[in-house]
Design an enzyme around this catalytic site. Structure first.
Site, PDB file in Angstrom:
ATOM      1  N   TYR A  65       0.829  -1.207   0.000  1.00 11.90           N
ATOM      2  CA  TYR A  65       0.000   0.000   0.000  1.00 11.90           C
ATOM      3  C   TYR A  65       0.864   1.258   0.000  1.00 11.90           C
ATOM      4  O   TYR A  65       0.602   2.209  -0.738  1.00 11.90           O
ATOM      5  CB  TYR A  65      -0.912  -0.032   1.227  1.00 11.90           C
ATOM      6  CG  TYR A  65      -1.797   1.177   1.395  1.00 11.90           C
ATOM      7  CD1 TYR A  65      -2.979   1.307   0.681  1.00 11.90           C
ATOM      8  CD2 TYR A  65      -1.457   2.189   2.288  1.00 11.90           C
ATOM      9  CE1 TYR A  65      -3.805   2.408   0.845  1.00 11.90           C
ATOM     10  CE2 TYR A  65      -2.266   3.290   2.467  1.00 11.90           C
ATOM     11  CZ  TYR A  65      -3.444   3.395   1.743  1.00 11.90           C
ATOM     12  OH  TYR A  65      -4.250   4.498   1.915  1.00 11.90           O
ATOM     13  N   THR A  98     -12.615   3.267   8.567  1.00 11.45           N
ATOM     14  CA  THR A  98     -13.312   2.667   7.429  1.00 11.45           C
ATOM     15  C   THR A  98     -13.371   1.149   7.592  1.00 11.45           C
ATOM     16  O   THR A  98     -12.655   0.578   8.420  1.00 11.45           O
ATOM     17  CB  THR A  98     -12.596   3.012   6.108  1.00 11.45           C
ATOM     18  OG1 THR A  98     -11.350   2.288   6.049  1.00 11.45           O
ATOM     19  CG2 THR A  98     -12.340   4.507   5.985  1.00 11.45           C
TER      20      THR A  98
END
Length: 333
Positions: free
Chosen positions: A150, A187
């Site tokens: 990421y 999230t």
């Protein structure tokens, strides 16, 4: 009515962003893979006064993205704002990552941004107007353990965006591109990403609600001439710390970076994994915008307040300077 496209719209930041644009009455194309999440996002948009268009698309597929842009412009009209928020990743030490996992993360989280940007640039540049907002991260400046794939993608997006921005400036184009660098956000990703950690993943504290991220994205879309925005004090401190003392930050993260990204809760063996298939697909569920950290997440970011009020603050500052000068002038007479 503005035409807005949001990728990663089925959950998290993208879902919250779609809701926020809907409150402005925008027509919003919702791009993601998960059918249940997309349909729920479309209902969110309708309830808030927007016009939704569901466009199921894997942003790692360049041809599918091209087709999505053509469909959106055909059904909603010229695209005014494009928000790139889609991603996937793996929580794992580098030595436990498989090559196909690294490749898939890169295809979604980096090349997905590239594919979408290239596809929407064509009509935007032909019209000489439009805005692209890239959802970045503090990790675009400072990589941390357990998120190498990421972090690599976010670094790549920043470099790609900087090159594009300069090229657009050279062309004197009225197409604008900007980045919004996020802190840890509450999230659903921390429950659906592939993980090889023994305990449940969590954002690095302090954690912010996705509505804070959405507000920053809307502000950036309204003021796209600024090259980037940083959300949250933690983002600013991380970036500055990496510039001032990267070696010290390496050692600090080596001590704290593993523990700070895990809760005390054991990770379930049957946890969903969305790297290859969406967790909100036909056999999954709608995860919504929020993750599991509502009790800890902040609903405000000081940097965002300052950005919204900088002109008011500048006016107050000018008034204070003028008043001080007048007082000094009278004192001298």
């Amino acid at each position: 009515m503005s035409v807005v496209v949001v990728t990663g719209a089925s959950g998290g930041i993208g879902r919250s962003c779609a809701r926020a644009f809907a409150e402005r009455g925008a027509a919003i194309a919702l791009i993601a893979r998960g059918e249940k999440g997309l349909q729920a996002a479309a209902e969110d948009v309708r309830l808030r006064g927007g016009t939704p268009l569901v466009v199921p698309t894997d942003v790692a597929d360049a041809e599918a993205v091209e087709a999505a842009v053509e469909q959106i412009e055909r059904e909603l009209g010229p695209i005014d704002i494009w928000v790139n928020a889609a991603f996937s990743s793996v929580f794992s030490p580098v030595w436990k990552l498989a090559a196909d996992e690294f490749r898939r993360t890169t295809e979604v989280s980096y090349l997905g941004f590239v594919h979408c940007t290239l596809s929407v640039l064509k009509p935007m540049m032909a019209r000489n107007r439009g805005t692209i907002v890239q959802v970045g991260s503090a990790l675009a400046y400072r990589a941390i353990p357990l998120q190498s794939a990421y972090c690599g993608a976010k670094h790549g997006i920043r470099a790609f965006t900087e090159s594009l921005r300069v090229e657009l400036l050279h062309e004197k184009s009225d197409v604008h591109v900007t980045m919004v660098h996020m802190p840890g956000v509450n999230t659903p990703q921390f429950r659906w990403l592939l993980s090889r950690m023994p305990r449940q993943a969590q954002p690095v504290p302090p954690i912010y609600q996705p509505e804070v991220a959405a507000a920053a994205i809307l502000y950036a879309a309204d003021h796209p001439r600024q090259r980037e925005y940083w959300v949250g004090a933690s983002t600013v401190l991380t970036i500055l710390g990496n510039k001032v003392a990267p070696g010290l930050l390496d050692r600090y993260l080596a001590r704290t970076g593993f523990k700070s990204q895990q809760t005390s809760e054991r990770r379930p063996a049957d946890a969903p994994v969305n790297l290859w298939e969406p967790a909100d697909g036909p056999d999954g569920k709608d995860f919504g915008a929020h993750g599991a950290f509502d009790d800890r997440a902040k609903s405000r970011a000081p940097q965002l307040w300052l950005a919204h009020n900088k002109y008011k603050l500048a006016g107050v500052g000018a008034a204070v300077v003028a008043a001080t000068a007048a007082v000094v002038g009278r004192a001298r007479r």
